[in-house]
Structures are given as structure tokens and as C-alpha cells.
Design a protein around this motif. Structure first.
Motif, PDB file in Angstrom:
ATOM      1  N   GLY A 190      -1.930  -0.651 -11.970  1.00 26.86           N
ATOM      2  CA  GLY A 190      -0.746  -0.752 -11.114  1.00 26.86           C
ATOM      3  C   GLY A 190      -1.040  -1.508  -9.833  1.00 26.86           C
ATOM      4  N   SER A 191      -2.167  -1.223  -9.207  1.00 29.41           N
ATOM      5  CA  SER A 191      -2.549  -1.942  -7.984  1.00 29.41           C
ATOM      6  C   SER A 191      -2.765  -3.419  -8.267  1.00 29.41           C
ATOM      7  N   GLY A 192      -3.390  -3.707  -9.405  1.00 34.84           N
ATOM      8  CA  GLY A 192      -3.588  -5.100  -9.789  1.00 34.84           C
ATOM      9  C   GLY A 192      -2.265  -5.812 -10.023  1.00 34.84           C
ATOM     10  N   ALA A 193      -1.305  -5.115 -10.616  1.00 35.84           N
ATOM     11  CA  ALA A 193       0.014  -5.711 -10.853  1.00 35.84           C
ATOM     12  C   ALA A 193       0.726  -6.006  -9.535  1.00 35.84           C
ATOM     13  N   LEU A 225      -0.760  -6.588  -6.599  1.00 35.09           N
ATOM     14  CA  LEU A 225      -1.467  -7.715  -5.981  1.00 35.09           C
ATOM     15  C   LEU A 225      -1.129  -9.033  -6.669  1.00 35.09           C
ATOM     16  N   LEU A 226      -1.052  -9.020  -7.991  1.00 38.60           N
ATOM     17  CA  LEU A 226      -0.710 -10.227  -8.733  1.00 38.60           C
ATOM     18  C   LEU A 226       0.713 -10.680  -8.414  1.00 38.60           C
ATOM     19  N   GLY A 227       1.636  -9.749  -8.334  1.00 37.73           N
ATOM     20  CA  GLY A 227       3.010 -10.084  -7.979  1.00 37.73           C
ATOM     21  C   GLY A 227       3.120 -10.705  -6.600  1.00 37.73           C
ATOM     22  N   VAL A 228       2.399 -10.141  -5.639  1.00 38.64           N
ATOM     23  CA  VAL A 228       2.403 -10.685  -4.279  1.00 38.64           C
ATOM     24  C   VAL A 228       1.787 -12.081  -4.272  1.00 38.64           C
ATOM     25  N   LEU A 229       0.691 -12.254  -4.979  1.00 39.63           N
ATOM     26  CA  LEU A 229       0.031 -13.558  -5.051  1.00 39.63           C
ATOM     27  C   LEU A 229       0.954 -14.613  -5.663  1.00 39.63           C
ATOM     28  N   ILE A 230       1.609 -14.267  -6.746  1.00 38.79           N
ATOM     29  CA  ILE A 230       2.533 -15.207  -7.391  1.00 38.79           C
ATOM     30  C   ILE A 230       3.684 -15.548  -6.458  1.00 38.79           C
TER      31      ILE A 230
END
Length: 77
Positions: A61-64, A66-71
Motif C-alpha cells: 500500500g505504501s509503495g502504491a 509513493l508510485l501514484g505520487v511519483l506518476i
């Protein structure tokens, strides 16, 4: 005897006032990014200061997040 409960109330109120003031000086998109990362930072601080662990589901969930913010940040450039 434990810490005074009033101290927790005062500290929470103070940090919410400071956070609201600081976010008022930030662009709305940036404020949204900061707020979306709040649970990730909470987990990191809990692991660092209190020795908490994270399940694989929580790490995912944390990775998701972070990935969403990065994208979102890379897409607007």
C-alpha cells in the motif's frame, strides 16, 4: 504516572495549526501530494521511533501511494 493528557491535546492542536498555516502557503496540488504521503510518513516514523513492523500488505500500500505520487508529479512536467 504517565504524561499529562492535556499535553497531547495541546501538542496536537499546535501541530494542526502549524500544518494548516504552512499548507495555506503551498500550491493546492503540492498540498494534495503532501497530504497523500501522510500515512507513508506515519508508518516510517512508527518503524523508526517505536520499532513497529509492516506487513507485506502495508508495504504494498505504501509503495502504491509513493508510485501514484511519483506518476502524478512526473506527468505534470
Amino acid at each position: 504516572m504517565g504524561p499529562d493528557p492535556l499535553l497531547g491535546v495541546v501538542a496536537t492542536a499546535l501541530i494542526l495549526v502549524v500544518q494548516t498555516w504552512a499548507l495555506g502557503k503551498t500550491k493546492p496540488v503540492r498540498a494534495g501530494v503532501i497530504y497523500s504521503l501522510e500515512p507513508v510518513f506515519a508508518a516510517i516514523f512508527a518503524m523508526g521511533f517505536f520499532g513497529e513492523g509492516m506487513s507485506s500488505r502495508e508495504v504494498l500500500g505504501s509503495g502504491a501511494i509513493l508510485l501514484g505520487v511519483l506518476i502524478a508529479e512526473l506527468k505534470k512536467r
